[in-house]
Design an enzyme around this catalytic site. Sequence first.
Site, PDB file in Angstrom:
ATOM      1  CE  LYS A 147      -2.067  -1.289   3.852  1.00 22.36           C
ATOM      2  NZ  LYS A 147      -1.539  -2.626   4.173  1.00 22.36           N
ATOM      3  NE  ARG A 166      -3.964  -1.687   9.351  1.00 23.54           N
ATOM      4  CZ  ARG A 166      -2.924  -1.183   8.683  1.00 23.54           C
ATOM      5  NH1 ARG A 166      -2.920   0.054   8.283  1.00 23.54           N
ATOM      6  NH2 ARG A 166      -1.894  -1.941   8.409  1.00 23.54           N
ATOM      7  NE  ARG A 170       8.333  -2.709   6.024  1.00 23.98           N
ATOM      8  CZ  ARG A 170       7.043  -2.442   5.895  1.00 23.98           C
ATOM      9  NH1 ARG A 170       6.638  -1.554   5.022  1.00 23.98           N
ATOM     10  NH2 ARG A 170       6.138  -3.079   6.610  1.00 23.98           N
ATOM     11  NE  ARG A 218       6.928  -0.798  10.265  1.00 23.48           N
ATOM     12  CZ  ARG A 218       5.933  -0.839   9.391  1.00 23.48           C
ATOM     13  NH1 ARG A 218       6.024  -0.202   8.242  1.00 23.48           N
ATOM     14  NH2 ARG A 218       4.839  -1.521   9.669  1.00 23.48           N
ATOM     15  NE  ARG A 266       2.484  -5.575  10.771  1.00 27.56           N
ATOM     16  CZ  ARG A 266       3.564  -5.261  10.046  1.00 27.56           C
ATOM     17  NH1 ARG A 266       4.752  -5.717  10.389  1.00 27.56           N
ATOM     18  NH2 ARG A 266       3.440  -4.491   8.998  1.00 27.56           N
TER      19      ARG A 266
END
Length: 193
Positions: free
Chosen positions: A14, A89, A128, A134, A146
């Site tokens: 996204k 969400r 990533r 993160r 998640r």
Amino acid sequence: MKNFVLFGKPGSGKGTQAEYLSEKYKLYHISTGDLFRKNISQNSNLGLLAQSYMDKGELVPDEVTIKMLENEIKENPQSKGFLFDGFPRTIAQAESLDKFLKSIDMQINATIALDVDEEELISRIIDRGKTSNRSDDQDIEKIQNRFNEYNMKTSTLSKYYKDQKKFFEVDGSGSVDEITKRLFELIDSFNLP
Ligand code: B4P
């Protein structure tokens, strides 16, 4: 005014695609994930609150997220349209967004889902995590959580937007360029002014 929602599982691209779409269609890009991360880096109260949820791979509570989103829209009245990335969400967020947009004479034109299988997503997120710093990208249990949050709270939104005839799906696998091309073709087919 054109307003789009980019929808999809964590890591579906996204944020990556939002950069290209916002540039081409002159949309103001709002990423709730980025807004939370900005607040975390500034050590604000909102950031401290958001971090406690994001660190576990959980969604930040609706009331906090909705308020932050509304402020972001109000602060950018000059924009030609908005690209919502990672929002809504939950059904409560979607209903609030519709209500708020209606109150300022706006609406969502389309919700575009990026469809990618979970195996590919896990590999993208772990990749990533090597550079993102993160914590929610570096631990397989948090990543799985998640996905669980998405399956429990977010996936039902597809029906919400299908019922409004505003739901469109795009294959989110392949190279970034290929996916951008698919998205451009879809949005151009809407023939919006
Ligand atoms: P987000 O920041 O929205 O994170 P995301 O779902 O991981 O990202 P996205 O789908 O944008 O993936 P990206 O393009 O970066 O959310 C993080 C957390 O914030 C949530 O878990 C939640 O706690 C909180 N939050 C956010 N919004 C909320 C809300 N509305 N309500 C409550 N809580 C909220 O792509 C991922 C990776 O894949 C990148 O490294 C990218 O380079 C790579 N990639 C992209 N496309 C690729 C391709 N085609 N091929 C290979 N790699 C690709």
